[in-house]
Design an enzyme around this catalytic site. Structure first.
Site, PDB file in Angstrom:
ATOM      1  N   HIS A 113       0.869  -1.022  -0.044  1.00 21.28           N
ATOM      2  CA  HIS A 113      -0.186  -0.068   0.060  1.00 21.28           C
ATOM      3  C   HIS A 113       0.844   1.299  -0.101  1.00 21.28           C
ATOM      4  CE1 HIS A 113      -3.118   2.694   0.997  1.00 21.28           C
ATOM      5  NE2 HIS A 113      -3.882   1.745   0.229  1.00 21.28           N
ATOM      6  N   ASP A 150      -7.912  -5.563  -0.611  1.00 25.53           N
ATOM      7  CA  ASP A 150      -8.090  -6.523  -1.671  1.00 25.53           C
ATOM      8  C   ASP A 150      -7.970  -7.814  -1.529  1.00 25.53           C
ATOM      9  OD1 ASP A 150      -9.499  -4.342  -3.317  1.00 25.53           O
ATOM     10  OD2 ASP A 150      -7.323  -3.597  -4.035  1.00 25.53           O
TER      11      ASP A 150
HETATM   12  N1  CMC Z   1       4.286  -7.408  -4.450  1.00 26.46           N
HETATM   13  C1  CMC Z   1       5.418  -7.421  -4.672  1.00 26.46           C
HETATM   14  N2  CMC Z   1       6.250  -6.287  -4.298  1.00 26.46           N
HETATM   15  C2  CMC Z   1       5.688  -5.119  -4.093  1.00 26.46           C
HETATM   16  C3  CMC Z   1       4.379  -5.137  -4.083  1.00 26.46           C
HETATM   17  C4  CMC Z   1       3.442  -6.106  -4.311  1.00 26.46           C
HETATM   18  N3  CMC Z   1       2.314  -6.202  -4.121  1.00 26.46           N
HETATM   19  N4  CMC Z   1       4.011  -3.999  -3.373  1.00 26.46           N
HETATM   20  C5  CMC Z   1       4.997  -3.155  -3.340  1.00 26.46           C
HETATM   21  N5  CMC Z   1       6.255  -3.973  -3.895  1.00 26.46           N
HETATM   22  C6  CMC Z   1       7.629  -3.585  -3.754  1.00 26.46           C
HETATM   23  C7  CMC Z   1       7.857  -2.934  -4.971  1.00 26.46           C
HETATM   24  O1  CMC Z   1       8.444  -3.892  -6.020  1.00 26.46           O
HETATM   25  C8  CMC Z   1       8.937  -1.928  -4.499  1.00 26.46           C
HETATM   26  O2  CMC Z   1      10.087  -2.739  -4.233  1.00 26.46           O
HETATM   27  P1  CMC Z   1      11.400  -2.230  -4.688  1.00 26.46           P
HETATM   28  O3  CMC Z   1      11.836  -1.109  -3.775  1.00 26.46           O
HETATM   29  O4  CMC Z   1      12.389  -3.219  -4.384  1.00 26.46           O
HETATM   30  O5  CMC Z   1      11.514  -1.947  -6.406  1.00 26.46           O
HETATM   31  C9  CMC Z   1       8.711  -1.482  -3.176  1.00 26.46           C
HETATM   32  O6  CMC Z   1       7.761  -2.505  -2.665  1.00 26.46           O
HETATM   33  C10 CMC Z   1       7.579  -0.392  -3.224  1.00 26.46           C
HETATM   34  O7  CMC Z   1       6.687  -0.388  -4.163  1.00 26.46           O
HETATM   35  P2  CMC Z   1       6.035   0.717  -5.039  1.00 26.46           P
HETATM   36  O8  CMC Z   1       5.233   0.174  -6.290  1.00 26.46           O
HETATM   37  O9  CMC Z   1       6.862   1.794  -5.320  1.00 26.46           O
HETATM   38  O10 CMC Z   1       5.140   1.180  -4.092  1.00 26.46           O
HETATM   39  P3  CMC Z   1       3.688   2.212  -4.424  1.00 26.46           P
HETATM   40  O11 CMC Z   1       3.406   2.879  -3.252  1.00 26.46           O
HETATM   41  O12 CMC Z   1       3.903   2.795  -5.607  1.00 26.46           O
HETATM   42  O13 CMC Z   1       2.684   0.941  -4.481  1.00 26.46           O
HETATM   43  C11 CMC Z   1       0.775  -0.136  -4.623  1.00 26.46           C
HETATM   44  C12 CMC Z   1       1.658   0.870  -4.020  1.00 26.46           C
HETATM   45  C13 CMC Z   1      -0.558  -0.536  -3.784  1.00 26.46           C
HETATM   46  C14 CMC Z   1       0.453   0.259  -6.070  1.00 26.46           C
HETATM   47  C15 CMC Z   1       1.673  -1.806  -4.617  1.00 26.46           C
HETATM   48  O14 CMC Z   1       1.913  -2.080  -3.381  1.00 26.46           O
HETATM   49  C16 CMC Z   1       1.058  -2.515  -5.504  1.00 26.46           C
HETATM   50  O15 CMC Z   1       1.181  -2.574  -6.730  1.00 26.46           O
HETATM   51  N6  CMC Z   1       0.283  -3.640  -5.024  1.00 26.46           N
HETATM   52  C17 CMC Z   1      -0.374  -4.761  -5.555  1.00 26.46           C
HETATM   53  C18 CMC Z   1      -1.773  -4.156  -6.155  1.00 26.46           C
HETATM   54  C19 CMC Z   1      -2.776  -3.965  -5.072  1.00 26.46           C
HETATM   55  O16 CMC Z   1      -2.961  -4.863  -4.455  1.00 26.46           O
HETATM   56  N7  CMC Z   1      -3.453  -2.561  -5.086  1.00 26.46           N
HETATM   57  C20 CMC Z   1      -4.519  -2.581  -4.145  1.00 26.46           C
HETATM   58  C21 CMC Z   1      -4.083  -1.508  -3.365  1.00 26.46           C
HETATM   59  S1  CMC Z   1      -4.962  -1.262  -1.980  1.00 26.46           S
HETATM   60  C22 CMC Z   1      -6.794  -0.796  -2.255  1.00 26.46           C
HETATM   61  C23 CMC Z   1      -6.804   0.195  -3.356  1.00 26.46           C
HETATM   62  O17 CMC Z   1      -6.387   1.223  -3.216  1.00 26.46           O
HETATM   63  O18 CMC Z   1      -7.426   0.064  -4.449  1.00 26.46           O
END
Ligand code: CMC
Length: 380
Positions: free
Chosen positions: A266, A317
């Site tokens: 998140h 989710d």
């Molecule tokens: N699986 C694997 N690695 C992850 C995940 C994940 N679900 N989420 C974050 N990471 C890792 C990412 O690869 C990165 O690692 P590194 O620094 O080594 O490259 C680090 O954690 C930071 O990730 P980010 O993508 O820069 O973080 P963000 O704040 O941009 O992303 C997020 C937040 C929700 C988009 C992401 O956690 C994600 O893609 N999760 C999966 C999709 C998901 O479940 N979305 C629903 C979110 S909650 C409900 C909603 O808002 O709809």
């Protein structure tokens, strides 16, 4: 270089504060979520989705009289039913149209039938918000019936929003546990501060556009797999794994392959999303009632491995889909259900934006060419 280059760039607007708001508070370190100051844990235990919509829109808990009038408005057939021409329009769509595309199209079309469409006063926006919140479940259920070649079920004004939705989907009165679970899911998804879809809705509202346009913007943003679309992707992953005995190896391989695991992580929470535990509990209860907890077993194994290996925790989710699946709801309806709830938050934010508006218009840090010379077509 533009003037904007002087400001530090925050990719994805991470931690950037763009406005004040009285609606929702998230403590990402303690895993707390408040609507108008009330902890969602308390709302889940004691409130209803209808009351939560009142709280979000009017900023206070209703009196008995206010709640009764609000519930009546949200349940009336006049507010829940779809214009017959809209049903005719839905029937023209290819059957393969996804429910989220239908919702986006249907909400946009609903504004054409709304008597307050051109009125952006607070009173009219509240009336439209009530209608949209009442109509969206009917729209989602109508498409489910139409695409399966079944007759559309008319809304029942005696049922709660949750009970009526499940009834319109199946044509059968839902169990108490299914209705309660669904209501809790709606409470938990109703608002979440400046998430991507709410921000999209506020950007649209800030041009002094109307609530239908704001909600359509919200639906478009919610559809993506990094936001609301994740719940559907989680279930597709669970369906691929199938067997709890294979879950550990599957998820370790996915992590080794650097895959993004849906339902985890998140932007704001650094601990488990406070909504996940409620959905897990209810999904388990429903699974037990339906005679299978395989999905929950798989999700639990995934949660253990991902949390330990990456310190990334379950979000809202992860477990919602397992609960919906136990109610017999199709996977591609999970994100429309999220939207049926989040419309309450979008409307609250649109009302707040209109109440103290300034156009939202950020800058980009331009990194392109500045001295390109035009070459006539014949010479290229
Ligand atoms: N699986 C694997 N690695 C992850 C995940 C994940 N679900 N989420 C974050 N990471 C890792 C990412 O690869 C990165 O690692 P590194 O620094 O080594 O490259 C680090 O954690 C930071 O990730 P980010 O993508 O820069 O973080 P963000 O704040 O941009 O992303 C997020 C937040 C929700 C988009 C992401 O956690 C994600 O893609 N999760 C999966 C999709 C998901 O479940 N979305 C629903 C979110 S909650 C409900 C909603 O808002 O709809």
């Amino acid at each position: 270089m533009s003037d904007a280059a002087a400001n530090p760039l925050k990719a994805g607007l991470e931690d950037v504060v763009v406005s004040t708001s009285d609606i929702c508070f998230i403590d990402g370190h303690k895993g707390r979520l408040l609507y108008r100051g009330f902890d969602v844990d308390d709302l889940v235990a004691q409130s209803t989705f209808e009351e939560v919509t009142y709280l979000l829109w009017y900023g206070k808990l209703p009196s008995r009289k206010e709640l009764d009038a609000h519930v009546k408005a949200l349940s009336s057939t006049a507010n829940r039913k779809l214009p017959p021409k809209l049903i005719t329009m839905l029937r023209q769509l290819p059957k393969k149209t996804t429910p989220m595309e239908v919702l986006r199209t249907g909400v946009s079309a609903l504004s054409a039938f709304d008597p307050d469409a051109a009125d952006n006063s607070r009173e009219a926006t509240l009336r439209k918000s009530i209608r949209l919140t009442a109509q969206m479940p009917t729209l989602v259920a109508a498409w489910e019936r139409i695409r399966r070649g079944k007759p559309v079920v008319a809304p029942n004004p005696k049922l709660s929003l949750s009970g009526n939705f499940l009834y319109m989907m199946t044509g059968k009165k839902p169990t108490e546990l299914a209705t309660k679970t669904f209501d809790v899911a709606l409470i938990l998804h109703a608002d979440h501060e400046f998430n991507a879809s709410t921000f999209a809705a506020r950007v649209t509202a800030a041009t002094l556009s109307d609530v239908h346009s704001g909600v359509v913007s919200g639906i478009g943003a919610l559809k993506g797999p990094l936001h609301g679309g994740a719940n559907e992707q989680v279930m597709l992953m669970v369906q691929k794994i199938k067997d709890p005995a294979k879950a550990d190896a599957w998820i370790r391989q996915a992590l080794a392959d650097k895959a993004r695991i849906m339902g985890f992580g998140h932007r704001v929470y650094r601990v488990e999303d406070p909504r996940a535990k409620h959905l897990k509990r209810l999904a388990l209860e429903l699974g037990q009632q339906a005679g299978s907890t395989v999905n929950i077993q798989i999700l639990d194994i995934m949660a253990g491995v991902v949390s330990a290996a990456k310190h990334i925790f379950p979000n809202v989710d992860l477990y919602s889909g397992a609960a919906y699946a136990s109610m017999g709801i199709s996977t591609d309806q999970f994100t429309p259900i999220f939207a049926m709830s989040r419309v309450a938050g979008w409307a609250a934010h649109i009302l707040e934006q209109h109440g103290n508006n300034r156009l939202i218009r950020p800058r980009s840090d331009y990194t392109g060419a500045t001295d390109a010379k035009y070459v006539p077509l014949a010479e290229r």
